[in-house]
Design a protein around this motif. Structure first.
Motif, PDB file in Angstrom:
ATOM      1  N   SER A  19      -6.124   4.046  -2.983  1.00 41.00           N
ATOM      2  CA  SER A  19      -5.685   4.655  -1.726  1.00 41.00           C
ATOM      3  C   SER A  19      -4.428   5.472  -1.977  1.00 41.00           C
ATOM      4  O   SER A  19      -3.512   5.026  -2.687  1.00 41.00           O
ATOM      5  N   ARG A  68      -5.266  10.024   4.649  1.00 46.59           N
ATOM      6  CA  ARG A  68      -5.497   8.949   3.682  1.00 46.59           C
ATOM      7  C   ARG A  68      -6.678   9.313   2.787  1.00 46.59           C
ATOM      8  O   ARG A  68      -7.746   9.698   3.272  1.00 46.59           O
ATOM      9  N   VAL A  70      -8.949   8.440  -1.013  1.00 45.84           N
ATOM     10  CA  VAL A  70      -9.316   7.538  -2.106  1.00 45.84           C
ATOM     11  C   VAL A  70      -9.451   8.412  -3.340  1.00 45.84           C
ATOM     12  O   VAL A  70     -10.262   9.350  -3.347  1.00 45.84           O
ATOM     13  N   ASP A  90     -11.364  11.786  -2.102  1.00 44.32           N
ATOM     14  CA  ASP A  90     -12.220  11.770  -0.912  1.00 44.32           C
ATOM     15  C   ASP A  90     -11.408  11.334   0.293  1.00 44.32           C
ATOM     16  O   ASP A  90     -10.542  10.453   0.195  1.00 44.32           O
ATOM     17  N   ALA A  92     -10.493   9.340   3.417  1.00 43.90           N
ATOM     18  CA  ALA A  92     -10.782   7.952   3.756  1.00 43.90           C
ATOM     19  C   ALA A  92     -10.817   7.716   5.255  1.00 43.90           C
ATOM     20  O   ALA A  92     -10.880   6.568   5.703  1.00 43.90           O
TER      21      ALA A  92
END
Length: 264
Positions: A19, A68, A70, A90, A92
């Motif tokens: 994250s 946010r 990943v 990607d 999130a």
């Protein structure tokens, strides 16, 4: 998750499923970027996003601040390498992009993190509080936003290990007097001040210390924000002094910009 693979003289270090938030981005070449990421398990890391500026890059619409992510990244050197290579990123999910005054406030948080946190120094609790603070910035409640900022500053200073225990007079090592007034000093800690010299109420300091301890869990952050709301006028200058001391500068770029906008 970090993994390592031996190969010749070099050690491949790879992190996957991490994250992260983009704190800042720099142009590296005509087609690539260097990103300063705040990750949950590895702290601040610098990564190269190769080709991210190309029109059809899958990374281009994703690598935005306050979203946010990943991510996966790797380096061909040892784990302590300064700059890694971003492999994937990607979205999130979560709150929409910040805008207006909230955008500048968010960049203020980012500037604090970039200037006060060392690279590769994990702060998972602070990461969770950062994620929980961002949505509050869009609420349109100025007092709520200010309380959220003060709560984040308290958590940041405590996580760095530079915030004194608020409920204890640092000089006497006794609990602060509820009716007393106290100043926060970067070196001297919590120090009682004479009547009429301002400062924070002892009763509030005790309550704030309890709220800080409870905020070790993300769900406790709202309680800390509520406590901060009770002392906004006194808390802001107190924390500003601590932050300036540890930053080594009296004015942050984002704060200066906010001041200029308010005066225009």
């Amino acid at each position: 998750m970090a993994t390592g693979k031996s190969g010749g003289r070099r050690h491949a270090h790879r992190v996957t499923g991490e994250s992260a938030y983009v704190l800042h981005r720099y142009d590296w070449s005509e087609s690539s970027l260097i990103l300063d990421l705040f990750t949950r398990h590895h702290g601040r890391v610098a990564v190269v996003a190769k080709g991210a500026k190309r029109p059809y890059s899958q990374l281009r619409p994703v690598l935005l601040p306050f979203q946010r992510l990943v991510v996966a990244y790797s380096s061909r050197d040892e784990e302590g390498a300064e700059v890694h290579t971003l492999k994937t990123a990607d979205w999130a999910g979560g709150a929409p992009m910040l805008g207006g005054a909230a955008l500048l406030t968010g960049f203020y948080l980012n500037e604090l993190l970039m200037k006060l946190l060392a690279r590769s120094d994990p702060h998972p609790t602070l990461f969770d509080h950062y994620a929980a603070t961002l949505p509050v910035l869009t609420a349109g409640d100025d007092a709520g936003v200010q309380a959220a900022l003060r709560a984040f500053e308290l958590v940041l200073l405590r996580d760095m290990g530079v915030l004194p225990e608020l409920g204890v007079d640092t000089v006497t090592l006794q609990a602060v007097r509820e009716e007393g007034r106290y100043a926060l000093h970067a070196e001297a800690g919590v120090v009682e001040v004479a009547t009429g010299e301002g400062g924070l109420r002892g009763a509030w300091l005790r309550e704030a210390e309890r709220a800080l301890e409870a905020s070790a869990q993300p769900e406790g952050l709202a309680g800390l924000q509520q406590v901060c709301r009770q002392a906004l006028s006194d808390l802001k200058p107190a924390l500003r002094g601590l932050l300036h001391y540890h930053l080594g500068t009296p004015v942050l770029r984002t704060r200066q910009l906010l001041m200029e906008l308010q005066q225009s």
